[in-house]
Design a protein around this motif. Structure first.
Motif, PDB file in Angstrom:
ATOM      1  N   ARG A   1     -13.198  -8.247 -16.506  1.00 57.02           N
ATOM      2  CA  ARG A   1     -12.512  -7.069 -17.022  1.00 57.02           C
ATOM      3  C   ARG A   1     -12.858  -5.802 -16.228  1.00 57.02           C
ATOM      4  N   ARG A   2     -13.617  -5.968 -15.178  1.00 58.84           N
ATOM      5  CA  ARG A   2     -14.036  -4.798 -14.404  1.00 58.84           C
ATOM      6  C   ARG A   2     -12.890  -4.268 -13.541  1.00 58.84           C
ATOM      7  N   PRO A   3     -12.660  -2.963 -13.567  1.00 55.48           N
ATOM      8  CA  PRO A   3     -11.586  -2.400 -12.743  1.00 55.48           C
ATOM      9  C   PRO A   3     -11.962  -2.375 -11.266  1.00 55.48           C
ATOM     10  N   ILE A   4     -10.956  -2.370 -10.434  1.00 49.11           N
ATOM     11  CA  ILE A   4     -11.132  -2.171  -8.991  1.00 49.11           C
ATOM     12  C   ILE A   4     -11.282  -0.674  -8.743  1.00 49.11           C
ATOM     13  N   VAL A   5     -12.280  -0.304  -7.960  1.00 50.02           N
ATOM     14  CA  VAL A   5     -12.463   1.099  -7.588  1.00 50.02           C
ATOM     15  C   VAL A   5     -11.953   1.287  -6.165  1.00 50.02           C
ATOM     16  N   CYS A   6     -11.026   2.208  -6.006  1.00 52.78           N
ATOM     17  CA  CYS A   6     -10.384   2.441  -4.707  1.00 52.78           C
ATOM     18  C   CYS A   6     -10.613   3.891  -4.280  1.00 52.78           C
ATOM     19  N   VAL A   7     -11.112   4.067  -3.067  1.00 54.62           N
ATOM     20  CA  VAL A   7     -11.339   5.394  -2.501  1.00 54.62           C
ATOM     21  C   VAL A   7     -10.271   5.674  -1.446  1.00 54.62           C
ATOM     22  N   LEU A   8      -9.578   6.787  -1.599  1.00 50.67           N
ATOM     23  CA  LEU A   8      -8.513   7.194  -0.681  1.00 50.67           C
ATOM     24  C   LEU A   8      -8.921   8.450   0.078  1.00 50.67           C
ATOM     25  N   GLY A   9      -8.226   8.720   1.162  1.00 52.57           N
ATOM     26  CA  GLY A   9      -8.328  10.017   1.816  1.00 52.57           C
ATOM     27  C   GLY A   9      -9.432  10.158   2.838  1.00 52.57           C
ATOM     28  N   CYS A  10      -9.886  11.388   2.995  1.00 47.93           N
ATOM     29  CA  CYS A  10     -10.774  11.743   4.105  1.00 47.93           C
ATOM     30  C   CYS A  10     -12.147  11.081   4.006  1.00 47.93           C
ATOM     31  N   MET A  11     -12.715  10.990   2.818  1.00 48.46           N
ATOM     32  CA  MET A  11     -14.007  10.327   2.669  1.00 48.46           C
ATOM     33  C   MET A  11     -13.900   8.840   2.968  1.00 48.46           C
ATOM     34  N   ALA A  12     -12.741   8.254   2.677  1.00 44.59           N
ATOM     35  CA  ALA A  12     -12.534   6.841   2.969  1.00 44.59           C
ATOM     36  C   ALA A  12     -12.680   6.584   4.459  1.00 44.59           C
ATOM     37  N   GLU A  13     -12.057   7.433   5.248  1.00 40.95           N
ATOM     38  CA  GLU A  13     -12.136   7.256   6.699  1.00 40.95           C
ATOM     39  C   GLU A  13     -13.559   7.501   7.195  1.00 40.95           C
ATOM     40  N   ARG A  14     -14.219   8.484   6.629  1.00 43.06           N
ATOM     41  CA  ARG A  14     -15.518   8.905   7.144  1.00 43.06           C
ATOM     42  C   ARG A  14     -16.679   8.027   6.687  1.00 43.06           C
TER      43      ARG A  14
ATOM     44  N   GLY B   1      -7.723   4.955   4.266  1.00 46.27           N
ATOM     45  CA  GLY B   1      -7.628   6.264   4.895  1.00 46.27           C
ATOM     46  C   GLY B   1      -6.252   6.887   4.741  1.00 46.27           C
ATOM     47  N   PRO B   2      -6.102   8.149   5.105  1.00 43.56           N
ATOM     48  CA  PRO B   2      -4.858   8.892   4.841  1.00 43.56           C
ATOM     49  C   PRO B   2      -3.638   8.410   5.610  1.00 43.56           C
ATOM     50  N   ASP B   3      -3.843   7.612   6.670  1.00 35.70           N
ATOM     51  CA  ASP B   3      -2.692   7.100   7.422  1.00 35.70           C
ATOM     52  C   ASP B   3      -2.343   5.666   7.068  1.00 35.70           C
ATOM     53  N   ALA B   4      -3.016   5.082   6.074  1.00 36.98           N
ATOM     54  CA  ALA B   4      -2.840   3.656   5.770  1.00 36.98           C
ATOM     55  C   ALA B   4      -2.354   3.415   4.345  1.00 36.98           C
ATOM     56  N   TYR B   5      -1.748   4.406   3.704  1.00 38.63           N
ATOM     57  CA  TYR B   5      -1.343   4.243   2.316  1.00 38.63           C
ATOM     58  C   TYR B   5      -0.274   3.167   2.128  1.00 38.63           C
ATOM     59  N   ARG B   6       0.529   2.909   3.151  1.00 43.02           N
ATOM     60  CA  ARG B   6       1.551   1.858   3.025  1.00 43.02           C
ATOM     61  C   ARG B   6       0.913   0.487   2.813  1.00 43.02           C
ATOM     62  N   ASP B   7      -0.320   0.325   3.281  1.00 46.25           N
ATOM     63  CA  ASP B   7      -1.014  -0.955   3.155  1.00 46.25           C
ATOM     64  C   ASP B   7      -1.733  -1.097   1.821  1.00 46.25           C
ATOM     65  N   LEU B   8      -1.701  -0.064   1.009  1.00 52.42           N
ATOM     66  CA  LEU B   8      -2.474  -0.041  -0.237  1.00 52.42           C
ATOM     67  C   LEU B   8      -2.080  -1.153  -1.211  1.00 52.42           C
ATOM     68  N   PRO B   9      -0.779  -1.411  -1.459  1.00 50.61           N
ATOM     69  CA  PRO B   9      -0.439  -2.491  -2.399  1.00 50.61           C
ATOM     70  C   PRO B   9      -1.000  -3.836  -1.970  1.00 50.61           C
TER      71      PRO B   9
ATOM     72  N   ASN C   1      -8.699  -0.264   5.052  1.00 48.65           N
ATOM     73  CA  ASN C   1      -7.860   0.103   6.186  1.00 48.65           C
ATOM     74  C   ASN C   1      -8.011   1.603   6.380  1.00 48.65           C
ATOM     75  N   VAL C   2      -8.718   1.969   7.423  1.00 49.14           N
ATOM     76  CA  VAL C   2      -8.939   3.392   7.706  1.00 49.14           C
ATOM     77  C   VAL C   2      -8.436   3.763   9.099  1.00 49.14           C
ATOM     78  N   GLN C   3      -7.524   2.950   9.625  1.00 51.77           N
ATOM     79  CA  GLN C   3      -6.988   3.248  10.952  1.00 51.77           C
ATOM     80  C   GLN C   3      -6.180   4.535  10.925  1.00 51.77           C
TER      81      GLN C   3
END
Length: 566
Positions: free
Chosen positions: A119-132, A149-157, A174-176
């Motif tokens: 029942r544990r949720p998935i934790v997803c980090v987006l954006g600038c900290m994700a890349e760094r 990362g901010p350029d890889a949102y299409r790959d998120l699903p 995906n932080v490319q």
């Protein structure tokens, strides 16, 4: 012997991917599920909750993420306790911002560990900290399951699905960074904000390479959306409006919009509302949450260096004012920010057009002259200074001097004598002396800024300053200088606002204020927050209207008055 134009790269069997470390930008770890990335229903009813930190670009990016996820079967929920996926869109611009996000992620981890594994949720980090901080988040801190990362949102699903359907312990990232991703074909799901303003990203990345700034390393190089795609998106917003929902629990909206959302009430639409203090207002709540967009904010890390090269058309003639320069070669083709602003202003005379955040070097005369031509450009410009010391500006690699900045302000005021200017300032940068600090205060007073975001310098990894300069200004000195700069701009802001007492200001209504005195709130042409009262006999007021407000009194950051009925 072959000429340079005849030389070719030897056919040695190597491809572009062979020049990058394996798994450096994209990867999966642990027992993950096999998924078909083209499947339209990857979400299969999964729920997500997203919280956004940082600048307006992050707010706009969260709207893109909603569009991508909703299109693939994921569903947003208001309560993080009921979500299968907890998402945080992050900011790396300063250490304080990162620490705030890490605290939030730690609370998510504690929430997970209290639940059964299934029942544990998935934790997803987006954006600038994700890349760094990809490796630290996934492996060292164990704070994230998916990092994007901010350029890889299409790959998120796809990434979410392979972790969600895999075994416990699966990770994906995906932080490319991209040289061409602008998300120009996506239509953001705008469910936050004040309902009358819309953020529209016109470009991504930054090429300035200021020595203190991490943005080029977290968001990549600068690239711009096609002009037509921006105009089409804004035209659609103006014609159709967009739905606005009430603020979700624990939701962190952009600070400038934090308290401006129109809240639903139970009173009938045709009756004046009564506040807690018994004062009448004539504000009409929007039961359907469908409001007209009457203000658009064009967004970019360096918004006025916009350069559309997609069509092959060119009105380009890049010149910098005396005293301004850049570290990169100016573009020689494409359509400019002036072209874009002219086109957007032409969509509707009733559409207020703002933009952020510009760079002082990219204010050619033709852009300034548009303020004569278009009355829907408000009399406010955000003009980041960073420092008033020419020595520090050179060390920051800002491309201008104290004198050049002041001359630009004079050019703006020759076209708009009453223009309100806001700014960003960094205090305590590497090697900043008391004399440098005094230069900044002197320039703040000369320009008469009406608002300023002042920050103590925070060293960022990867930047030129972190690698080559010494962070040698003591913390207590930075704090003192920050307070002194704050006192300086607040004095000038109060002086300019007091001059508006007794005048009538045109205000864009955003909704009820939080003052609990029955007042409504909006922003003036100078982007100043205005609070005003109405009389029961006045016409009904709704969010998105422009009204005339007589200013009765003023503070450093706000105007207070009453509705003028014409």
């Amino acid at each position: 012997m072959a000429t340079s134009s005849e030389r070719r790269i030897p056919n040695d069997g190597l491809e572009m991917k062979d020049f990058f470390p394996v798994g450096s930008g994209v990867g999966i770890r642990g027992p993950v599920a096999e998924v078909n990335p083209s499947e339209r229903d990857l979400g299969r009813g999964a729920t997500y909750h997203i919280e956004t930190y940082g600048c307006q670009m992050n707010v706009a990016d969260s709207e893109l993420v909603r569009s991508i996820l909703n299109d693939r079967g994921y569903r947003e929920v208001p309560d993080r306790d009921t979500a299968n996926i907890l998402m945080v869109n992050t900011c790396s611009i300063r250490d304080k911002a990162e620490r705030k996000v890490l605290t939030k992620l730690s609370s998510f981890r504690k929430q997970k560990l209290r639940l059964r594994k299934d029942r544990r949720p998935i934790v997803c980090v987006l954006g600038c900290m994700a890349e760094r901080l990809k490796t630290r988040l996934l492996e060292e801190m164990l704070l994230a399951d998916v990092v994007v990362g901010p350029d890889a949102y299409r790959d998120l699903p796809r990434l979410l699905s392979i972790v969600r359907d895999g075994d416990s312990g699966a990770k994906a990232y995906n932080v490319q960074l991209s040289l061409d991703e602008t998300y120009a074909d996506l239509r953001p799901v705008r469910t936050s904000g004040n309902g009358v303003s819309a953020f529209v990203s016109i470009m991504r990345g930054c090429a300035n390479m200021c020595t203190y700034c991490i943005v080029p390393f977290t968001r990549g190089r600068e690239r711009s959306r096609p002009l037509e795609s921006i105009v089409d998106e804004i035209t659609g917003l103006v014609e159709a409006g967009y739905k606005v929902r009430p603020k979700m629990e624990n939701e962190n909206r952009n600070a400038s919009l934090e308290n401006s959302l129109v809240e639903p009430v139970e009173s009938e639409k045709d009756k004046p509302m009564i506040s807690e203090k018994g004062l009448l207002t004539n504000f009409v709540p929007e039961e359907s949450w469908l409001l007209d967009v009457v203000e658009v904010v064009l967004l970019g890390q360096n918004v006025n260096s916009y350069n559309d090269i997609s069509s092959g058309q060119s009105n380009m003639s890049v010149t910098y004012a005396p005293g301004f320069k850049t570290v990169y070669r100016p573009p020689k083709s494409g359509r400019t920010f002036s072209d874009l602003v002219d086109a957007v202003c032409g969509i509707s005379e009733d559409l207020r057009v703002r933009y952020t955040s510009p760079h002082p070097k990219d204010f050619p005369q033709d852009l300034i002259e548009l303020y004569r031509t278009h009355k829907n450009l408000p009399r406010h410009i955000h003009l980041p200074l960073q420092s008033g010391s020419s020595k520090i500006l050179e060390r920051m690699r800002r491309g201008y001097t104290h004198e050049a900045f002041l001359e630009l302000v004079m050019q703006m005021r020759s076209v708009m004598p009453d223009v309100a200017l806001s700014t960003d300032i960094i205090t305590g940068f590497c090697g900043e002396s008391e004399s440098d600090h005094e230069d900044t205060i002197r320039l703040v007073k000369e320009v008469e800024f009406e608002s300023a975001f002042v920050f103590a310098y925070s060293q960022r990894e990867k930047t030129f300053a972190a690698r080559h300069l010494e962070d040698d200004v003591p913390r207590e000195t930075k704090v003192r200088r920050l307070q002194e700069i704050g006192a300086a701009w607040k004095a000038t802001a109060l002086s300019r606002n007091l001059k508006r007492v007794g005048t009538v200001q045109r205000v864009l209504v955003e909704g009820k204020s939080d003052l609990k005195d029955g007042s409504l709130t909006g922003r003036s042409e100078f982007n100043t927050r205005a609070f005003f009262h109405t009389d029961p006999s006045d016409p009904k007021i709704r969010a998105g209207q422009f009204v005339n407000v007589h200013v009765d009194r003023a503070s450093t950051t706000s105007l207070f008055g009453h509705l003028m009925v014409t």
